[in-house]
Design an enzyme around this catalytic site. Structure first.
Site, PDB file in Angstrom:
ATOM      1  N   HIS A 258      34.157  40.357  37.905  1.00 23.50           N
ATOM      2  CA  HIS A 258      34.244  41.627  37.194  1.00 23.50           C
ATOM      3  C   HIS A 258      32.974  42.449  37.284  1.00 23.50           C
ATOM      4  O   HIS A 258      32.042  42.113  37.993  1.00 23.50           O
ATOM      5  CB  HIS A 258      34.780  41.480  35.778  1.00 23.50           C
ATOM      6  CG  HIS A 258      33.878  40.773  34.820  1.00 23.50           C
ATOM      7  ND1 HIS A 258      32.555  41.074  34.695  1.00 23.50           N
ATOM      8  CD2 HIS A 258      34.129  39.795  33.928  1.00 23.50           C
ATOM      9  CE1 HIS A 258      32.025  40.326  33.752  1.00 23.50           C
ATOM     10  NE2 HIS A 258      32.959  39.526  33.281  1.00 23.50           N
TER      11      HIS A 258
ATOM     12  N   SER B 174      35.143  40.211  28.843  1.00 21.77           N
ATOM     13  CA  SER B 174      35.682  38.921  29.263  1.00 21.77           C
ATOM     14  C   SER B 174      36.738  39.080  30.344  1.00 21.77           C
ATOM     15  O   SER B 174      37.482  40.049  30.381  1.00 21.77           O
ATOM     16  CB  SER B 174      36.275  38.184  28.055  1.00 21.77           C
ATOM     17  OG  SER B 174      37.680  38.315  28.027  1.00 21.77           O
ATOM     18  N   LYS B 175      36.736  38.087  31.219  1.00 24.06           N
ATOM     19  CA  LYS B 175      37.691  38.135  32.334  1.00 24.06           C
ATOM     20  C   LYS B 175      39.128  38.134  31.814  1.00 24.06           C
ATOM     21  O   LYS B 175      40.004  38.725  32.399  1.00 24.06           O
ATOM     22  CB  LYS B 175      37.466  36.926  33.240  1.00 24.06           C
ATOM     23  CG  LYS B 175      36.170  37.001  34.022  1.00 24.06           C
ATOM     24  CD  LYS B 175      35.962  35.735  34.844  1.00 24.06           C
ATOM     25  CE  LYS B 175      34.644  35.788  35.597  1.00 24.06           C
ATOM     26  NZ  LYS B 175      34.356  34.533  36.300  1.00 24.06           N
ATOM     27  N   ARG B 176      39.322  37.427  30.719  1.00 23.80           N
ATOM     28  CA  ARG B 176      40.664  37.322  30.168  1.00 23.80           C
ATOM     29  C   ARG B 176      41.143  38.629  29.572  1.00 23.80           C
ATOM     30  O   ARG B 176      42.151  39.181  29.956  1.00 23.80           O
ATOM     31  CB  ARG B 176      40.692  36.276  29.045  1.00 23.80           C
ATOM     32  CG  ARG B 176      40.579  34.884  29.529  1.00 23.80           C
ATOM     33  CD  ARG B 176      41.882  34.137  29.598  1.00 23.80           C
ATOM     34  NE  ARG B 176      41.820  33.151  30.668  1.00 23.80           N
ATOM     35  CZ  ARG B 176      40.896  32.202  30.740  1.00 23.80           C
ATOM     36  NH1 ARG B 176      39.976  32.099  29.807  1.00 23.80           N
ATOM     37  NH2 ARG B 176      40.888  31.359  31.738  1.00 23.80           N
TER      38      ARG B 176
ATOM     39  N   PRO C 270      40.532  42.445  32.149  1.00 30.45           N
ATOM     40  CA  PRO C 270      40.642  42.026  33.546  1.00 30.45           C
ATOM     41  C   PRO C 270      40.211  43.136  34.492  1.00 30.45           C
ATOM     42  O   PRO C 270      41.022  43.763  35.145  1.00 30.45           O
ATOM     43  CB  PRO C 270      42.129  41.694  33.700  1.00 30.45           C
ATOM     44  CG  PRO C 270      42.814  42.512  32.666  1.00 30.45           C
ATOM     45  CD  PRO C 270      41.829  42.767  31.561  1.00 30.45           C
TER      46      PRO C 270
END
Length: 558
Positions: free
Chosen positions: A127, A349-351, A354
């Site tokens: 990211h 956060s990647k979650r 995205p």
RNA sequence: GGCCCCGUCGUCUAGUGGACCAGGACGCAGCCCUCUCAAGGCUGAGAUCGCGGGUUCGAAUCCCGCCGGGGCUACCA
């Protein structure tokens, strides 16, 4: 052949320092006592053969390198690097490594050439935070005439994926952040870390720990109950249940030490070693942990400046202790750059966010705009300049001017920079960038569309929206009698026009003047009939449509 | 809980003891320009510099305390 073929050996100066390169050579098969110890560490999980060599007597030349063929993975020659001291053999399938193992590269700290690295882990889509870390590394390297190295920290067997690794190459490539060396993969050098662990064990700096996760959890709970900070009890240091099949290797943290280092962004840092529990350095699956593999590679790759995210600041003392125990030189300095935050001020956060870096490409952002924005996120030049080319950034970037606090990623500011950079593009270049977003237009029509789009799109993808009328007939508008009169006049006037923006504009202007209409009186009904809502200036709007289609839409509205 | 980092307009930031009743940019509002939308120009709203104490003639800037946010404290990186 016994170990090292003479013609493949580069002699090192006599009396090399621990950890220095002794020779580069071809290993066709050999093994020494270290192999046994290594076997105790469990079966290597990686596929790369690990070959071990006996310490060279007196720190001398290649002749002393081991000559047993007993355990060299069943034949086949293998290119290796041989190190003195712990006597590691490094599979050197990447020839590049050899260059940097030159003893000559070990100079006084102050003279160290600038070598920085980015070491992402392929455990999720890369990211914007990773991209910015890469950018800062690249800018720092370019500014100081140094090298930028890419390393893939894929020691998490469970979470690392090939797809995520591809995203890294894809994303960095798109941004133009190309690496000078690498990529090096940690998963391909497992035995290297294992050798270092053996060396630490032999030196009394590390030990095997057979505690089970349950036992550790119990220790942790007990600590919590008694309200004291949890640190591993070192039970296995005193009395290890070595009959158990599974174990990890822990680093024995020296007591009473203060670990100090210079951070280019935070200043002088000092941590008490007593607050740090013995960290696991080799997991039970034989893989190293991040805190072990990273400092080893940083040392072997001769990284001069470790530029990474702030989340690693607390890891630094642990890594430095390991570097010290190994006898390697520490990086000259670290630079822990602040986090990029989501709009709610939590860590991106990647979650939950995205933001795959290549997603921005698909959204129609220019890589140079992305780089420009990312550079400004946490850094400023001290002037009021906001728009930069990559060359300008390379010339001006300075770690000393990097912010200490986290920054929220602001899509609107990115949009503004992107729009500004789009406007600055030569028209032909913009046409080329636009092409993937407007597959319905051939290159000739695309070039003609550029003047209509250039100063009104924020992203390349906006072009599709602005030009939607080309493919989508608007509803027939309800026009007043006056509007119909003007529209009819325009339709007639345009029938014989040369179908290009300037002639169309001239004809409409002439008509408007002869009838005494204002521009909006004449043009609004045309726009309603041809495009429906918003559209580029009317002469562009019309000329991008085939003449028959344009006049057809006008007649339909009469 | 422990250790560490951070704290200036909504956002990114300038600012390192007096030129700061805090400057720029994005965004926002209004006006001008104008064929819609943009672009451009001008104007404006928006920050008691996290809070409280000190030091000093004088503090966003130095010191102390507190609060808030974040990171680490994993056989994740």
């Amino acid at each position: 052949m016994t170990g090292i073929a003479a013609d493949e050996v580069e002699e090192a100066p006599a009396g090399g320092q621990p950890g220095h390169l002794l020779a580069v050579g071809l290993c066709s098969g050999q093994h020494v006592e270290l192999l046994q110890r290594e076997a105790e560490l469990g079966e290597p999980a990686g596929g790369v053969g690990h070959r071990l060599v006996r310490p060279a007597a007196g720190g001398g030349g290649g002749d002393d390198v081991g000559d047993s063929r007993a355990g060299c993975g069943g034949g086949g020659e293998q290119r290796v690097l041989v190190l003195v001291a712990g006597l590691e053999l490094v599979p050197a399938d990447q020839r590049q490594w050899a260059r940097h193992f030159s003893p000559l590269a070990y100079g006084p700290m102050a003279d160290r050439p600038v070598r920085v690295r980015m070491a992402p882990s392929p455990t999720g889509p890369i990211h914007v935070g990773s991209a910015r870390t890469a950018l800062f590394n690249v800018l720092f390297a370019r500014r100081h005439g140094g090298q930028f190295i890419l390393r893939i920290d894929d020691t998490d067997l469970e979470r690392s994926t090939a797809a995520d690794e591809e995203y890294i190459y894809d994303g960095l490539g798109w941004l133009g952040l190309l690496w000078d060396e690498g990529p090096f993969r940690q998963s391909e050098r497992l035995d290297l870390y294992r050798q270092h662990a053996v060396r630490l064990i032999e030196a009394g700096h590390a030990y095997r720990c057979y505690c089970t996760p349950d036992e550790l959890a119990a220790e942790r709970e007990a600590a919590q109950r008694e309200k004291r900070p949890f640190r591993y009890s070192r039970r296995c240091l005193r009395d290890a249940p070595s009959e158990r099949p599974s174990f990890v290797v822990r680093f024995k943290v020296p007591g009473g030490a203060a670990i100090e280092f210079e951070d280019l962004i935070r200043g002088h840092m000092s941590f008490a070693s007593d607050l740090i529990g013995d960290p696991v350095i080799i997991k039970s699956d034989g893989f190293p942990t991040y805190n072990f593999a990273s400092p080893i590679d940083d040392a072997l790759l001769e990284i001069s400046h470790v530029i990474r995210g702030e989340e690693h600041l607390s890891n630094t003392p642990t890594q430095l202790m390991i570097v010290d125990a190994l006898g390697y030189e520490r990086p000259q300095a670290t630079a822990h750059i602040p986090l990029i935050l989501a709009p709610d001020r939590t860590k991106l956060s990647k979650r939950r966010h995205p933001a795959l870096i290549t997603q921005f490409r698909d959204w129609g952002y220019l890589p140079e705009a992305m780089v420009n924005y990312l550079a400004l996120l946490g850094w400023n030049p001290g002037t009021e300049q906001e728009i930069f080319t990559i060359a300008e950034l390379e010339a001006q970037f300075d770690l000393a001017r990097v912010q200490q606090s986290g920054a929220i990623f602001d899509r609107q500011k990115l949009d503004w920079i992107n729009a500004t950079q789009i406007r600055a593009l030569p028209p032909a270049e913009l046409a080329a960038r636009l092409a993937p977003f407007l597959p319905g237009l051939d290159s000739a029509r695309l070039e003609r569309a550029v003047p209509a789009l250039q100063e009104r799109i924020k992203t390349l993808a906006d072009g599709r929206e602005l030009l939607a009328y080309l493919w989508q007939e608007p509803e027939v508008p309800a026009l007043s009698a006056e509007e119909k009169e003007r529209l009819a006049a325009a339709t007639d006037a345009l029938r014989a026009a040369e179908w290009a923006p300037e002639p169309i504009e001239a004809i409409l202007e002439e008509l408007r003047e002869s009838r005494g209409w204002s521009r909006s009186e004449l043009i609004n009904p045309i726009r309603k009939a041809v495009a429906g809502g918003n559209s580029p200036p009317i002469h562009h709007t019309l000329s991008l449509l085939p003449r028959a289609e344009a006049t057809g839409r006008m007649e339909r509205a009469l």
